[in-house]
Design an enzyme around this catalytic site. Structure first.
Site, PDB file in Angstrom:
ATOM      1  N   GLU A 124      29.577  82.852   8.681  1.00  0.00           N
ATOM      2  CA  GLU A 124      29.500  81.600   9.435  1.00  0.00           C
ATOM      3  C   GLU A 124      28.320  80.730   9.009  1.00  0.00           C
ATOM      4  OE1 GLU A 124      32.139  81.001  11.135  1.00  0.00           O
ATOM      5  OE2 GLU A 124      32.851  83.057  10.863  1.00  0.00           O
ATOM      6  N   ASP A 215      36.923  78.678   3.674  1.00  0.00           N
ATOM      7  CA  ASP A 215      37.809  79.807   3.922  1.00  0.00           C
ATOM      8  C   ASP A 215      39.064  79.756   3.056  1.00  0.00           C
ATOM      9  OD1 ASP A 215      36.019  80.435   5.929  1.00  0.00           O
ATOM     10  OD2 ASP A 215      37.226  79.499   7.503  1.00  0.00           O
TER      11      ASP A 215
END
Length: 384
Positions: A124, A215
């Site tokens: 993250e 991602d």
């Protein structure tokens, strides 16, 4: 013609405890077609990061996939990137666990893929200023952060086309700024618009870089993106455009760029994550107020860069459940560390090793926060 290096660092992750059918669905919709597409464009060179839970699942269910990744790494098309094996938020776990998580990933990749990673993906992109010490101790040469980390520290946008050194107590790690503009364009805008953005960056900072870390799931795993990327051919068109413009746009794995170019300077960065995470962590009232202010200054990029929310640790204040899970894991870590200092024989050593693995798995980040997915609200993730 002015040139620029394009650094793509693509991250694939499934959390500890996720359902097997979810792993398989995202594999079929995203991970497999992405690799198929990449193989069709051998001049597109990228960094790939797979989290430990996903690597273990791939090795058990689709070992041929990892064989293909290993061949791409051997050929130089792919740089395999490390990180914490079970994808922990590194700043939330003890230093010895940080180092063990990174070391496990390095050893696993060296054995299975045949390459020992130089860089580390930060889960993250959660950063705090003390991290360079632990990253350096774990042998990490570089990591990628979001441009918001740099902009909120006073960097100008035209300074985000090189990498920097971050330092803690004399220990350093290289940090690459990943551009939010690229994250939002790829794969959601026209290929021509993305190439035009890169052309402008090349003219502005000849010989520099444009980095994007994002991602793999957005290439097929997110709603509507499988048809967009593969049936409608966006990803093939994008990779083909990168190859066609190879006379000025050079797709370059991260470590190759950092080892062949000097740093642009020093970066003293604040505690931060990507923009959306810093909004999600705020209490609801404060989050609404932040959105109001952002709307008021929507046309003022010079102001927007200084508007930011909270830090990841705020989830422990926002959700008592997160704090409880976190403190249980810290307690287990302390107990295991104390027991490992005692000689307990072969059986005790084996049990201790199994317990360490359970602990490291319990540090997987997803159950410790909540964004637009289940996160801590998913009982199967908390339970696992």
């Amino acid at each position: 013609m002015n040139r620029i290096h394009l650094i793509l660092l693509i991250h694939a992750h499934q959390p500890v405890g996720n359902f097997d059918h979810v792993f398989e669905h995202v594999y079929q919709q995203s991970y497999l077609p992405f690799l198929d597409c990449l193989e069709r464009h051998p001049r597109v060179r990228v960094g790939l990061h797979y989290s430990g839970p996903l690597l273990e699942w791939l090795d058990a269910r689709h070992p041929d996939y990892l064989d293909r990744v290993a061949r791409a790494a051997e050929s130089g098309q792919v740089e395999i990137v490390g990180g914490g094996f079970y994808e922990p938020i590194l700043i939330s776990i003890p230093r010895h666990d940080q180092i063990e998580q990174i070391s496990r990933m390095r050893e696993w990749l060296a054995k299975r893929i045949g390459k020992s990673p130089s860089g580390a993906w930060l889960a993250e992109r959660v950063w705090e200023p003390q991290l360079p010490d632990a990253l350096h101790a774990a042998g990490v040469e570089y990591t990628l952060l979001d441009d918001v980390h740099f902009l909120s520290a006073g960097f100008q946008p035209d300074q985000l086309h090189g990498y920097y050194f971050a330092e803690e107590q004399g220990k350093t790690v290289k940090v690459l700024p990943g551009l939010k503009a690229m994250r939002y364009m790829v794969p959601f805008r026209q290929v021509e618009e993305t190439i035009g953005f890169l052309r402008g960056a090349a003219d502005q900072t000849p010989g520099g870089m444009v980095a994007m870390g994002d991602d793999m799931e957005k290439f097929g795993g997110w709603p509507g993106t499988h048809d967009h990327c593969y049936r409608d051919g966006w990803l093939d068109r994008f990779f083909a455009a990168v190859e066609e413009n190879g006379n000025w746009m050079l797709p370059t794995p991260p470590v190759e760029y950092t080892e062949s170019h000097p740093p642009s300077g020093r970066a003293d960065l604040p505690a931060a994550s990507y923009t959306e995470m810093m909004e999600w962590v705020l209490p609801t009232g404060a989050r609404k107020k932040l959105h109001e202010i952002e709307g008021e200054f929507v046309s003022r990029e010079d102001v927007q860069r200084f508007l930011r929310g909270g830090v990841w640790r705020g989830f422990m204040s926002k959700y008592d459940e997160v704090n409880l899970l976190h403190k249980k894991a810290l307690h287990v870590s302390r107990e295991l560390t104390a027991k490992q200092k005692k000689k307990t024989g072969t059986k005790g050593t084996e049990l201790s090793a199994r317990a360490r693995t359970h602990l490291l798995r319990a540090q997987c980040n997803d159950a410790y926060w909540h964004g637009v997915f289940g996160g801590l609200y998913s009982p199967h993730l908390r339970t696992e």
